[in-house]
Write an enzyme that holds these catalytic residues in place. Sequence first.
Site, mmCIF file in Angstrom:
data_model
loop_
_atom_site.group_PDB
_atom_site.id
_atom_site.type_symbol
_atom_site.label_atom_id
_atom_site.label_comp_id
_atom_site.label_asym_id
_atom_site.label_seq_id
_atom_site.Cartn_x
_atom_site.Cartn_y
_atom_site.Cartn_z
ATOM 1 N N ASN A 1 0.843 -1.196 0.000
ATOM 2 C CA ASN A 1 0.000 0.000 0.000
ATOM 3 C C ASN A 1 0.882 1.252 0.000
ATOM 4 O OD1 ASN A 1 -1.647 2.179 0.655
ATOM 5 N ND2 ASN A 1 -3.036 0.953 1.907
ATOM 6 N N PHE A 2 1.090 1.814 -1.213
ATOM 7 C CA PHE A 2 1.809 3.075 -1.385
ATOM 8 C C PHE A 2 0.784 4.159 -1.743
ATOM 9 C CE2 PHE A 2 5.802 0.754 -3.325
ATOM 10 C CZ PHE A 2 6.077 0.196 -2.086
ATOM 11 N N SER A 3 -0.424 4.045 -1.204
ATOM 12 C CA SER A 3 -1.496 4.849 -1.799
ATOM 13 C C SER A 3 -2.547 5.396 -0.853
ATOM 14 C CB SER A 3 -2.202 4.005 -2.868
ATOM 15 O OG SER A 3 -2.579 2.740 -2.340
ATOM 16 N N CYS A 4 -2.545 4.987 0.421
ATOM 17 C CA CYS A 4 -3.597 5.498 1.317
ATOM 18 C C CYS A 4 -3.453 7.021 1.397
ATOM 19 C CB CYS A 4 -3.492 4.866 2.704
ATOM 20 S SG CYS A 4 -4.773 5.519 3.801
HETATM 21 C C1 LIG Z 1 -13.957 2.879 3.141
HETATM 22 C C2 LIG Z 1 -12.763 2.560 2.274
HETATM 23 C C3 LIG Z 1 -11.641 1.979 2.837
HETATM 24 C C4 LIG Z 1 -10.525 1.682 2.053
HETATM 25 N N1 LIG Z 1 -9.428 1.091 2.621
HETATM 26 C C5 LIG Z 1 -8.355 0.763 1.853
HETATM 27 C C6 LIG Z 1 -7.235 0.088 2.406
HETATM 28 O O1 LIG Z 1 -7.193 -0.252 3.596
HETATM 29 N N2 LIG Z 1 -6.193 -0.203 1.575
HETATM 30 C C7 LIG Z 1 -6.197 0.120 0.241
HETATM 31 O O2 LIG Z 1 -5.238 -0.178 -0.478
HETATM 32 N N3 LIG Z 1 -7.262 0.751 -0.315
HETATM 33 C C8 LIG Z 1 -8.332 1.068 0.450
HETATM 34 N N4 LIG Z 1 -9.434 1.675 -0.133
HETATM 35 C C9 LIG Z 1 -9.403 2.004 -1.567
HETATM 36 C C10 LIG Z 1 -10.124 0.956 -2.438
HETATM 37 O O3 LIG Z 1 -9.488 -0.306 -2.353
HETATM 38 C C11 LIG Z 1 -10.160 1.385 -3.919
HETATM 39 O O4 LIG Z 1 -8.838 1.523 -4.381
HETATM 40 C C12 LIG Z 1 -10.905 2.699 -4.153
HETATM 41 O O5 LIG Z 1 -12.055 2.778 -3.346
HETATM 42 C C13 LIG Z 1 -11.294 2.894 -5.614
HETATM 43 O O6 LIG Z 1 -12.136 1.861 -6.053
HETATM 44 P P1 LIG Z 1 -13.755 2.047 -6.220
HETATM 45 O O7 LIG Z 1 -13.964 3.189 -7.158
HETATM 46 O O8 LIG Z 1 -14.237 0.729 -6.742
HETATM 47 O O9 LIG Z 1 -14.255 2.362 -4.856
HETATM 48 C C14 LIG Z 1 -10.554 1.970 0.657
HETATM 49 C C15 LIG Z 1 -11.710 2.547 0.091
HETATM 50 C C16 LIG Z 1 -12.817 2.840 0.871
HETATM 51 C C17 LIG Z 1 -14.037 3.444 0.236
#
Ligand SMILES: Cc1cc2nc3c(=O)[nH]c(=O)nc-3n(C[C@H](O)[C@H](O)[C@H](O)COP(=O)(O)O)c2cc1C
Length: 373
Positions: A151-154
Amino acid sequence: MSANQSVKFTGLDFENPFLLSSAPPTESESNILRAFEAGWAGVVTKTIGLHPVVNVVGAKAKFMRTSPEDAYVSMKKRPGAALHSSWNWELISDKTLDWWLPRIRRIKQAFPDRVLIASIMAGSGNDKELQNWQRLARDCQDAGADGLELNFSCPHMDRRDMGSNIGKDQGLCSVVTEAVKGVATVPVWCKLTPATAEIEVEAAACFRGGADAIVSSNTFPSIPLIDPDTLEFEINVDGLVSSGGLGGPAILPLSLAKMAQMTQAFPDKSFSGIGGISDFPQALSYILLGCGTVQVCTAAMLDQAVGPNVIKRLLAGLDAFLERHAADGWTGVESFRGLRRDRIVAQSEIRRPDAAGYHSGYEAAEGYAGAEM
Ligand SMILES: Cc1cc2nc3c(=O)[nH]c(=O)nc-3n(C[C@H](O)[C@H](O)[C@H](O)COP(=O)(O)O)c2cc1C
């Protein structure tokens, strides 16, 4: 399920190209088991770390909707409004590594043929943090994880050495990937933040570190709207808000643009696309740009927490698509992956009514110099 839905991605066999991304749908054993029962070929676990995680008071995620008559975007629920996006400021898993390991083991025992990728996160910039990455990697793969997603992206980490702050620093991208590759016996994917100017620069750094695939997009940095009546942010704690992440339909074209930058720069590398997928047409766009798998979060969160109807639609859509193109000799995802990657070109290469009068935005050269052009 048809055999031709299967894909090989970074050496792993997937029954189909559709995964749940790292997020609430994959935050527990029961969710992941339900997801596999529903037909998802793979899951990426909610990100697992070693540092203390304490979430904000109240809602960690909400959905924004837009009304057709005035395009008003708001978290307020109202009849006739359509999904616009998700917004969240949720940190990584608040469960410990020790909580996760037996669960990874049990999930893999129950579904040995489905793919479980462990998403992991630690700090960076010193040996102790690199060792934390290595410990997470070793422990998760020993428990049975088929791959690792770094995870380089949070987008909402306070720590300057974590999450998207790593994804914004090509040096750190390279060093952390290399450290994990040093101990990994399974494929290593890097999930990059879309919040950089030229994402192919960070992708290149991850590949230099040995990454087997790049995943994008995580959510885009964003803040909630301000309520015109109360003048308060629609989501806030004691009137305060901080930057969070936007997902769902609103980010689809943005995320596709990021993905195209990378697949064009590295046509022979592996990419997993995320952002705004809820049905097959959106997944198809990512695959036509070169992605070998795609991942889903927001749409699954809104569909019984793990997306049983979303995966049904994705599988039916892929089946129907392949059937429609059977006469073209298309036998599976590889037959059309990347087919539209090279259709994105410079403005100057797009046809215009007066081609002779356009010089890529520059003045036309005059006289002898003009004749030379
Ligand atoms: C509530 C929530 C929690 C998330 N937690 C993580 C996480 O712990 N690690 C991660 O890599 N991405 C996390 N994401 C990002 C999602 O995996 C995804 O990359 C992002 O929501 C875009 O996809 P979508 O348009 O289908 O939602 C989270 C997204 C949401 C909405």
